[in-house]
Design an enzyme around this catalytic site. Structure first.
Site, PDB file in Angstrom:
ATOM      1  N   ASP A  28     -28.629 -21.135 -11.904  1.00 48.41           N
ATOM      2  CA  ASP A  28     -27.283 -21.059 -11.337  1.00 48.41           C
ATOM      3  C   ASP A  28     -26.259 -21.669 -12.290  1.00 48.41           C
ATOM      4  OD1 ASP A  28     -25.407 -20.401  -9.426  1.00 48.41           O
ATOM      5  OD2 ASP A  28     -25.808 -22.124  -8.141  1.00 48.41           O
ATOM      6  N   GLY A  29     -25.002 -21.224 -12.162  1.00 58.39           N
ATOM      7  CA  GLY A  29     -23.900 -21.845 -12.903  1.00 58.39           C
ATOM      8  C   GLY A  29     -23.367 -21.032 -14.068  1.00 58.39           C
ATOM      9  N   ASN A  30     -23.793 -19.790 -14.199  1.00 60.99           N
ATOM     10  CA  ASN A  30     -23.273 -18.954 -15.295  1.00 60.99           C
ATOM     11  C   ASN A  30     -21.767 -18.769 -15.191  1.00 60.99           C
ATOM     12  OD1 ASN A  30     -25.904 -18.600 -16.040  1.00 60.99           O
ATOM     13  ND2 ASN A  30     -26.071 -16.485 -15.319  1.00 60.99           N
ATOM     14  N   ARG A  32     -19.521 -20.704 -13.643  1.00 66.73           N
ATOM     15  CA  ARG A  32     -18.779 -21.940 -13.927  1.00 66.73           C
ATOM     16  C   ARG A  32     -18.834 -22.290 -15.415  1.00 66.73           C
ATOM     17  NH1 ARG A  32     -21.773 -25.094  -9.373  1.00 66.73           N
ATOM     18  NH2 ARG A  32     -22.901 -23.117  -9.314  1.00 66.73           N
ATOM     19  N   TRP A  33     -19.949 -21.973 -16.061  1.00 69.61           N
ATOM     20  CA  TRP A  33     -20.062 -22.206 -17.519  1.00 69.61           C
ATOM     21  C   TRP A  33     -18.972 -21.406 -18.233  1.00 69.61           C
ATOM     22  CZ3 TRP A  33     -20.779 -19.167 -21.816  1.00 69.61           C
ATOM     23  CH2 TRP A  33     -21.254 -19.788 -22.975  1.00 69.61           C
ATOM     24  N   ARG A  41     -16.514 -14.179 -16.326  1.00 69.15           N
ATOM     25  CA  ARG A  41     -17.804 -14.559 -15.741  1.00 69.15           C
ATOM     26  C   ARG A  41     -18.982 -13.873 -16.433  1.00 69.15           C
ATOM     27  NH1 ARG A  41     -18.321 -17.017 -10.952  1.00 69.15           N
ATOM     28  NH2 ARG A  41     -20.211 -15.824 -10.544  1.00 69.15           N
ATOM     29  N   HIS A  45     -22.908 -14.847 -17.787  1.00 66.95           N
ATOM     30  CA  HIS A  45     -24.191 -14.181 -17.524  1.00 66.95           C
ATOM     31  C   HIS A  45     -24.884 -13.821 -18.839  1.00 66.95           C
ATOM     32  CE1 HIS A  45     -23.468 -14.295 -13.329  1.00 66.95           C
ATOM     33  NE2 HIS A  45     -22.475 -13.412 -13.313  1.00 66.95           N
ATOM     34  N   TRP A  77     -25.601  -8.612  -4.186  1.00 69.01           N
ATOM     35  CA  TRP A  77     -24.923  -7.306  -4.096  1.00 69.01           C
ATOM     36  C   TRP A  77     -23.520  -7.458  -3.535  1.00 69.01           C
ATOM     37  CZ3 TRP A  77     -27.152  -3.472  -6.632  1.00 69.01           C
ATOM     38  CH2 TRP A  77     -28.544  -3.428  -6.748  1.00 69.01           C
ATOM     39  N   ARG A  79     -21.210  -9.370  -4.443  1.00 73.24           N
ATOM     40  CA  ARG A  79     -20.188  -9.736  -5.449  1.00 73.24           C
ATOM     41  C   ARG A  79     -19.367  -8.502  -5.839  1.00 73.24           C
ATOM     42  NH1 ARG A  79     -22.707 -14.458  -9.301  1.00 73.24           N
ATOM     43  NH2 ARG A  79     -23.571 -15.672  -7.585  1.00 73.24           N
ATOM     44  N   LEU A 139     -48.603 -17.166 -20.634  1.00 75.61           N
ATOM     45  CA  LEU A 139     -47.827 -17.512 -19.448  1.00 75.61           C
ATOM     46  C   LEU A 139     -47.460 -16.262 -18.630  1.00 75.61           C
ATOM     47  CD1 LEU A 139     -44.970 -20.053 -19.292  1.00 75.61           C
ATOM     48  CD2 LEU A 139     -44.422 -17.707 -18.675  1.00 75.61           C
ATOM     49  N   LEU A 199     -31.694 -23.496  -1.320  1.00 74.98           N
ATOM     50  CA  LEU A 199     -32.681 -22.496  -1.785  1.00 74.98           C
ATOM     51  C   LEU A 199     -32.069 -21.119  -1.980  1.00 74.98           C
ATOM     52  CD1 LEU A 199     -36.036 -23.096   0.139  1.00 74.98           C
ATOM     53  CD2 LEU A 199     -35.696 -23.053  -2.332  1.00 74.98           C
TER      54      LEU A 199
END
Ligand code: IPE
Ligand code: IPE
Ligand code: MG
Length: 254
Positions: A28-30, A32-33, A41, A45, A77, A79, A139, A199
């Protein structure tokens, strides 16, 4: 007793460190970054998708076997159309580009969530990366994309009914086999970046006994040091699963 984790530059190799088997991240926070830098925005992302590889590599170096990334929720969706479109385009390009790079590192990629609402070209990119990496033994990276925990549970119930399973055969083990995560262990550690402590419909069933770690750092800035900090915090947690803590020799505490 406090457990020390070695610095990220020297990942543990002796297997004696309490490293989580499965880490799941709410990235989260793309937005605001980007705002912080007066950027649109979508630039946030873009920076967010560019951060994926270093974080996957860092967790792999620490010996984490399963990493799950929340990339797009069933609620995202809602947004603005341009952001959704831009985000899905970025995710498609990232899957194509990073899929090949991660394949070289033996990463096995999985998808959690609905495929049917995604643009056909994104569905195709997902099919291709799953096929490309399916036999890898490094992984396991699960990408939650058009994923919602409630949607997952409802779809499991539907398929259990469609399969005509009698009620007395429905138990927790059977139910878990109908979830997107059927072949994954539950997450030991759930990390959320960007200061929110919720969550947001992520892994509702699977997080029953997960440990949570929150950091104010925005996702594009979540780096190797942040990975180490999260793992260090995890190593100091005492998990009880509703029981009583045990002494190091396995005997119950007085
Ligand atoms: C996380 O960043 C990425 C997705 C939810 C797809 P946000 O876009 O939610 O960033 P903030 O929360 O607005 O800063
Ligand atoms: C959660 O972040 C979803 C993803 C990271 C993909 P959101 O930014 O959508 O969550 P809310 O709306 O703040 O709860
Ligand atoms: Mg957000």
């Amino acid at each position: 007793m406090q457990t020390q984790v070695k610095p990220f530059s020297t990942p543990p190799t002796d297997g004696h460190h309490p490293i989580p088997l499965h880490v799941a991240i709410i990235m989260d926070g793309n937005g605001r970054w980007a705002s912080q830098r007066n950027l649109p925005r979508l630039e946030g992302h873009r920076a967010g998708t560019e951060n994926v590889r270093r974080v996957v590599q860092a967790f792999a170096r620490w010996g984490v076997r399963y990493l799950t990334l929340y990339a797009f929720s069933t609620e995202n969706w809602s947004r603005p159309k341009e952001e959704v479109q831009g985000l899905l385009d970025l995710l498609e390009a990232t899957i194509q580009r990073e899929g090949k790079a991660l394949h070289k590192e033996k990463v096995r990629i999985r998808h959690l969530g609905r495929l049917d609402r995604l643009p056909p070209s994104l569905q195709q990119a997902i099919h291709e990366v799953l096929a490309l990496t399916r036999h890898n033994e490094g992984l396991t990276l699960s990408v939650a994309l058009d994923y919602g925990g409630r949607d997952e549970i409802v779809s499991a119930v539907r398929r259990i009914l469609q399969d005509g399973i009698p009620p007395e055969r429905v138990d927790e083990v059977l139910f878990a086999r109908y979830l997107y995560t059927a072949d994954l262990p539950d997450p030991d550690l759930i990390i959320r970046t960007a200061a929110e402590q919720r969550l947001s419909n992520f892994l509702l069933w699977q997080s029953a006994y997960s440990e949570f770690y929150f950091t104010p750092t925005y996702w594009p800035d979540f780096n190797e040091e942040e990975v180490e900090r999260a793992l260090t915090a995890f190593a100091q947690r005492q998990r009880r699963y509703g029981g009583l803590p045990t002494a190091p020799n396995g005997a119950p505490h007085p």
